[in-house]
Design an enzyme around this catalytic site. Structure first.
Site, short mmCIF file in Angstrom:
data_model
loop_
_atom_site.label_atom_id
_atom_site.label_comp_id
_atom_site.label_asym_id
_atom_site.label_seq_id
_atom_site.Cartn_x
_atom_site.Cartn_y
_atom_site.Cartn_z
N GLN A 99 14.68 -38.60 38.07
CA GLN A 99 15.42 -39.54 37.20
C GLN A 99 16.60 -40.12 37.98
O GLN A 99 17.28 -41.02 37.51
CB GLN A 99 15.94 -38.82 35.96
CG GLN A 99 14.85 -38.23 35.09
CD GLN A 99 15.44 -37.32 34.02
OE1 GLN A 99 15.78 -37.79 32.93
NE2 GLN A 99 15.55 -36.04 34.33
N ASN A 100 16.84 -39.57 39.16
CA ASN A 100 18.00 -39.96 39.95
C ASN A 100 17.75 -41.29 40.68
O ASN A 100 16.62 -41.60 41.06
CB ASN A 100 18.36 -38.88 40.96
CG ASN A 100 18.69 -37.56 40.28
OD1 ASN A 100 18.98 -37.54 39.08
ND2 ASN A 100 18.61 -36.47 41.01
N ASP A 102 19.96 -42.08 43.27
CA ASP A 102 20.87 -41.97 44.44
C ASP A 102 20.17 -41.99 45.79
O ASP A 102 20.83 -42.13 46.83
CB ASP A 102 21.75 -40.71 44.31
CG ASP A 102 20.95 -39.41 44.18
OD1 ASP A 102 21.42 -38.48 43.51
OD2 ASP A 102 19.83 -39.33 44.74
N HIS A 117 13.74 -43.97 37.10
CA HIS A 117 14.82 -44.86 36.68
C HIS A 117 15.27 -45.81 37.77
O HIS A 117 16.36 -46.40 37.70
CB HIS A 117 16.02 -44.04 36.17
CG HIS A 117 15.68 -43.22 34.97
ND1 HIS A 117 16.44 -42.14 34.56
CD2 HIS A 117 14.64 -43.29 34.09
CE1 HIS A 117 15.89 -41.61 33.48
NE2 HIS A 117 14.79 -42.28 33.18
N1 APR Z 1 22.31 -27.02 39.52
C1 APR Z 1 21.43 -27.15 38.49
N2 APR Z 1 21.69 -27.87 37.37
C2 APR Z 1 22.89 -28.48 37.32
C3 APR Z 1 23.85 -28.39 38.36
C4 APR Z 1 23.52 -27.62 39.49
N3 APR Z 1 24.38 -27.47 40.52
N4 APR Z 1 24.95 -29.12 37.98
C5 APR Z 1 24.68 -29.64 36.77
N5 APR Z 1 23.45 -29.25 36.37
C6 APR Z 1 22.72 -29.62 35.14
C7 APR Z 1 23.58 -29.79 33.91
O1 APR Z 1 23.70 -28.56 33.22
C8 APR Z 1 22.73 -30.78 33.10
O2 APR Z 1 21.79 -30.11 32.29
O3 APR Z 1 22.17 -30.89 35.40
C9 APR Z 1 22.00 -31.59 34.17
C10 APR Z 1 22.53 -33.01 34.32
O4 APR Z 1 22.31 -33.65 33.09
P1 APR Z 1 22.71 -35.18 32.93
O5 APR Z 1 24.07 -35.39 33.46
O6 APR Z 1 22.38 -35.54 31.51
O7 APR Z 1 21.70 -35.94 33.93
P2 APR Z 1 20.17 -36.26 33.72
O8 APR Z 1 19.50 -35.17 32.94
O9 APR Z 1 19.63 -36.57 35.06
O10 APR Z 1 20.23 -37.60 32.84
C11 APR Z 1 19.01 -38.28 32.62
O11 APR Z 1 20.26 -40.11 31.64
O12 APR Z 1 22.17 -41.40 31.77
C12 APR Z 1 20.81 -41.38 32.03
O13 APR Z 1 19.63 -42.66 33.60
C13 APR Z 1 20.53 -41.59 33.49
O14 APR Z 1 18.80 -40.57 34.85
C14 APR Z 1 19.85 -40.30 33.92
C15 APR Z 1 19.28 -39.76 32.62
#
Ligand code: APR
Length: 243
Positions: A99-100, A102, A117
């Protein structure tokens, strides 16, 4: 530490799918979206990550993406990215779905990456639809313009936009067919990505989650590993290498 069943399942897996979210890049220094210091705590996604926001103020949206690109550019992939790339090299049937946006998976050596994404290093002409890389740091013009004179947008999926059907078909086919799936660093609250682990499970896959906290899918996976992705994946790597 993963249990022995997970390690054996991974060692014997024939068709592996990895789904990642912002958490896999957190240890590289990339801000997540919903964590304590997440982007959505400090910025309103509806002002920055929607087609309406871009229509209303393309300059503001591009200033935000330019800022994110400048943050991400010097950052390096972490152990988690490198483990996933190593696993891809050692697995005959392997699909990474992220979903990243980067680009750190590719920087860490991943080749076959399904970017649900999009990618923050690519742009798309709003008129011609042409997609190409734009690596200028900082951007020379904000908003950047296409050679045809039209405005360029980030080649990413915004809230309210549908995902590329071809990309989704690759993702659905992979999760339906896999025998082992790891879900790493995602809050699993955004669809359709959040449903992919459920589909894998329904089709008989062994599903493992790695996250620093419980998520809505923690109750349905075969093993939920709580901890930092880079650390857990580093240990898992040594386990399956047999030392
Ligand atoms: N190791 C493992 N998990 C981690 C770590 C880590 N070091 N740091 C954070 N996390 C977890 C958090 O607990 C959380 O559950 O990573 C997750 C990040 O969640 P989000 O910030 O919601 O990101 P993501 O799930 O990728 O969001 C999905 O939402 O805003 C949109 O398009 C954007 O692709 C993104 C999508």
């Amino acid at each position: 530490m993963p249990n022995i069943l997970t390690i054996n399942k991974l060692k014997n897996a024939k068709r592996v799918v990895i789904l990642t979210g912002a958490g896999i890049s957190a240890e590289s220094g990339v801000p997540t979206f919903r964590g304590e210091d997440g982007l959505w705590r400090n910025y309103n996604p509806h002002e920055l990550a929607t087609p309406e926001a871009f229509e209303r103020d393309p300059r503001l949206v591009w200033e935000w993406y330019n800022w994110r690109r400048e943050i991400i550019h010097p950052l390096e992939p972490n152990k988690g990215h490198r483990f996933i790339a190593e696993l891809e090299r050692n697995t005959s049937c392997f699909t990474l779905i992220t979903q990243n946006v980067d680009g750190l998976h590719q920087k860490g050596g991943s080749k076959n990456c399904v970017e649900l994404h999009g990618n923050i290093w690519r742009v798309r002409c709003v008129k011609e639809g042409r997609v190409f890389g734009l690596l200028d740091l900082p951007l020379k013009d904000i908003p950047p313009l296409c050679g045809c004179g039209s405005i360029l947008r980030p080649d990413v999926v915004w809230f309210g936009e549908s995902l590329d059907p071809e990309v989704m078909s690759k993702a659905y086919n992979a999760v339906r067919d896999c025998d082992f799936m790891m879900v790493i660093g995602t809050s699993a609250v955004v669809q359709p990505a959040g449903s992919l682990p459920l589909i894998a499970k329904e089709n008989g896959a062994y599903v493992v989650e790695i996250n620093i906290e419980k998520t809505p899918i923690s109750g349905i996976v075969d093993e939920s590993l709580i901890g930092k992705a880079g650390e857990i994946l580093g240990k898992l790597y040594h386990e399956i290498q047999g030392h």
